[in-house]
Design a protein around this motif. Sequence first.
Motif, PDB file in Angstrom:
ATOM      1  N   TRP A  38      90.011 -34.260 -77.414  1.00 58.32           N
ATOM      2  CA  TRP A  38      90.870 -33.981 -76.253  1.00 58.32           C
ATOM      3  C   TRP A  38      90.491 -32.667 -75.580  1.00 58.32           C
ATOM      4  O   TRP A  38      90.760 -32.488 -74.390  1.00 58.32           O
ATOM      5  CB  TRP A  38      92.336 -33.926 -76.688  1.00 58.32           C
ATOM      6  N   LEU A  39      89.884 -31.748 -76.309  1.00 55.59           N
ATOM      7  CA  LEU A  39      89.510 -30.456 -75.737  1.00 55.59           C
ATOM      8  C   LEU A  39      88.334 -30.568 -74.772  1.00 55.59           C
ATOM      9  O   LEU A  39      88.009 -29.610 -74.068  1.00 55.59           O
ATOM     10  CB  LEU A  39      89.179 -29.467 -76.850  1.00 55.59           C
ATOM     11  N   LYS A  40      87.677 -31.715 -74.742  1.00 50.00           N
ATOM     12  CA  LYS A  40      86.539 -31.905 -73.852  1.00 50.00           C
ATOM     13  C   LYS A  40      86.932 -32.627 -72.559  1.00 50.00           C
ATOM     14  O   LYS A  40      86.119 -32.753 -71.655  1.00 50.00           O
ATOM     15  CB  LYS A  40      85.449 -32.703 -74.570  1.00 50.00           C
ATOM     16  N   ILE A  41      88.149 -33.119 -72.495  1.00 45.74           N
ATOM     17  CA  ILE A  41      88.606 -33.855 -71.313  1.00 45.74           C
ATOM     18  C   ILE A  41      89.179 -32.870 -70.296  1.00 45.74           C
ATOM     19  O   ILE A  41      90.004 -31.999 -70.644  1.00 45.74           O
ATOM     20  CB  ILE A  41      89.657 -34.909 -71.707  1.00 45.74           C
ATOM     21  N   ASP A  42      88.752 -32.981 -69.035  1.00 43.41           N
ATOM     22  CA  ASP A  42      89.169 -32.043 -67.979  1.00 43.41           C
ATOM     23  C   ASP A  42      90.685 -32.018 -67.796  1.00 43.41           C
ATOM     24  O   ASP A  42      91.254 -30.974 -67.448  1.00 43.41           O
ATOM     25  CB  ASP A  42      88.500 -32.417 -66.649  1.00 43.41           C
ATOM     26  N   LEU A  43      91.324 -33.141 -67.999  1.00 44.02           N
ATOM     27  CA  LEU A  43      92.769 -33.212 -67.781  1.00 44.02           C
ATOM     28  C   LEU A  43      93.541 -32.343 -68.761  1.00 44.02           C
ATOM     29  O   LEU A  43      94.624 -31.846 -68.435  1.00 44.02           O
ATOM     30  CB  LEU A  43      93.230 -34.674 -67.890  1.00 44.02           C
ATOM     31  N   ALA A  49      95.162 -26.246 -76.722  1.00 44.99           N
ATOM     32  CA  ALA A  49      94.531 -25.363 -77.716  1.00 44.99           C
ATOM     33  C   ALA A  49      94.766 -25.926 -79.114  1.00 44.99           C
ATOM     34  O   ALA A  49      95.737 -26.653 -79.362  1.00 44.99           O
ATOM     35  CB  ALA A  49      95.096 -23.953 -77.611  1.00 44.99           C
ATOM     36  N   LYS A  50      93.851 -25.592 -80.040  1.00 38.84           N
ATOM     37  CA  LYS A  50      93.964 -26.059 -81.415  1.00 38.84           C
ATOM     38  C   LYS A  50      95.096 -25.359 -82.141  1.00 38.84           C
ATOM     39  O   LYS A  50      95.457 -24.235 -81.819  1.00 38.84           O
ATOM     40  CB  LYS A  50      92.659 -25.824 -82.165  1.00 38.84           C
ATOM     41  N   VAL A  51      95.614 -26.049 -83.141  1.00 42.91           N
ATOM     42  CA  VAL A  51      96.629 -25.463 -84.015  1.00 42.91           C
ATOM     43  C   VAL A  51      96.002 -25.265 -85.392  1.00 42.91           C
ATOM     44  O   VAL A  51      95.532 -26.233 -86.018  1.00 42.91           O
ATOM     45  CB  VAL A  51      97.863 -26.379 -84.141  1.00 42.91           C
ATOM     46  N   PRO A  52      95.942 -24.041 -85.894  1.00 38.74           N
ATOM     47  CA  PRO A  52      95.314 -23.797 -87.206  1.00 38.74           C
ATOM     48  C   PRO A  52      96.043 -24.553 -88.314  1.00 38.74           C
ATOM     49  O   PRO A  52      97.272 -24.662 -88.305  1.00 38.74           O
ATOM     50  CB  PRO A  52      95.457 -22.268 -87.385  1.00 38.74           C
ATOM     51  N   ASN A  53      95.256 -25.116 -89.239  1.00 33.34           N
ATOM     52  CA  ASN A  53      95.780 -25.796 -90.431  1.00 33.34           C
ATOM     53  C   ASN A  53      96.530 -27.097 -90.129  1.00 33.34           C
ATOM     54  O   ASN A  53      97.237 -27.615 -90.997  1.00 33.34           O
ATOM     55  CB  ASN A  53      96.707 -24.851 -91.230  1.00 33.34           C
ATOM     56  N   ASP A  54      96.447 -27.557 -88.887  1.00 30.85           N
ATOM     57  CA  ASP A  54      97.088 -28.840 -88.558  1.00 30.85           C
ATOM     58  C   ASP A  54      96.271 -29.529 -87.489  1.00 30.85           C
ATOM     59  O   ASP A  54      96.394 -29.218 -86.293  1.00 30.85           O
ATOM     60  CB  ASP A  54      98.529 -28.630 -88.088  1.00 30.85           C
ATOM     61  N   GLN A  55      95.402 -30.448 -87.920  1.00 27.63           N
ATOM     62  CA  GLN A  55      94.498 -31.110 -86.993  1.00 27.63           C
ATOM     63  C   GLN A  55      95.175 -32.213 -86.190  1.00 27.63           C
ATOM     64  O   GLN A  55      94.568 -32.775 -85.278  1.00 27.63           O
ATOM     65  CB  GLN A  55      93.308 -31.696 -87.780  1.00 27.63           C
TER      66      GLN A  55
END
Length: 492
Positions: A38-43, A49-55
Amino acid sequence: MKIIMSGSDTLGPSTPKKTRASRNELSKSEKKEQTGKWLKIDLFKSWLAKVPNDQTKAKCKACSTLVSCGKIELEKHNEGKKHQHNIKSLKGTYKLLTLFSDSSQNSQVSNTKNQSNLAEIKISVFFAEHNIAFHLIDHLTPLLKEVFSDSMVSSNMELHRTKCTNIINNIIAPVEVSDLVDLLKNNPFSVLVDESTDLSCHKFLCLLVRFVHPIEGTIHTKLLELVSIDAKDFSTQAIFSEFKKCLCDKNIPLENIIVVACDGASHHLIKATAQLPRSAEYLIRSIASYVSGSAKRSAQLNEIQDYFDGQRKQILKLANTRWLAMHQYVIRLLECWESLTQYLQIAKFEDNLKSAENIYSELLNPFTKCYFYFLKFVLDYFNKFNAVHLSLSLIKSITQNVFKSKLITDNIFKIDFNSKLNQLPMLEVFVGTECQNLLNLQPENQIILFREKCLNFYTTAAQETVKRLPLDNALIHELAFIDPNIALNLEN
């Protein structure tokens, strides 16, 4: 039931991927796919942003909330009203590191922002100066951004009706009033006062000031304030108290006032007209309401006017607060008298309305027309009186129609207007040539009654005029220069 065999182990029914993600039972490859794609999609990448320790979770930078990484959940959150509002706010913020990384770039950004703010203020001033409807700014700002797409100034503008209103009320107005007050504190000025005529719980007293600018040397007329007054107490004392309070609150010396100009000169006319039957005023209002209320009636009247009068003339509607304009209404009705009589005669049978019948009866009444001829004659004096204010000669012109000639002097205001000894005989009261010619055709007993009402009109008008003018002031006799014929005559 379907059983899945994995190696030598026997497992139960397959567990959904979402459930296994919530139990943290996903494989490494599944976790990577769950968070990274999802971090690669322009929308999403601008606010996700990522959440540490919870993918299985992601953080929305705009809303500062955690969101599940499913596509449906992310799209639903992206379409939310709160999220859309926060995204707009996020676009106008900068990272803390950028404030220290490149000072020249920061200076350029700040300069562009200042220019955009200045542009918004100038556009707001333009709207206020030219009295343009504020709702147009909602369409103007997007248009400027589209037309000047290469301009950073227009791109940074966020001006809509609410912001435009606040700029005028909270930025421009206080500065303008402050500069105006500073000028009035040290320079003489005149005041123009008038009140609103709208029907509401509060009325507004408009205070205009006129002065000569000490530096420019030009005459300026500006709004000082709109004073709100309770409609339940709109007496002269209440108006004066609010007027005085407005100037004192701004520390403007009352001694700097040269002249106070206000309306109210027509009050004497209103009281004088009350001595006449209401048939004339009723006829003016009734005809205007009857004809103007229907396009069909207006068209029919135009056809009759073409035949009888040779030209079309609009029937004017008398305003409640414009008594000094009554003269032109009277003249217009007399000009259209014949065509109106013919039209109402037809309308009486076609429309079968009581209002048409009443108007037609008044038009056929000869004394109604006599009152109109009298008003045409006498209202001309009042219009001249208003145009050449405080002219004693015009008061003499009015009173000479009803009082003995030996009393028409500069001291006319000192006589007893109600005394029969000072008045002319009833049959000698002058009511105008056109009115007199029509009166000669009427019964004598009704002529006496008509003249008595005209006498009461003259008497009331004289009394009310003297009440409102300081005619015993010696300066009044020296005000002939106010007459436009004298004031605008270069030879004098």
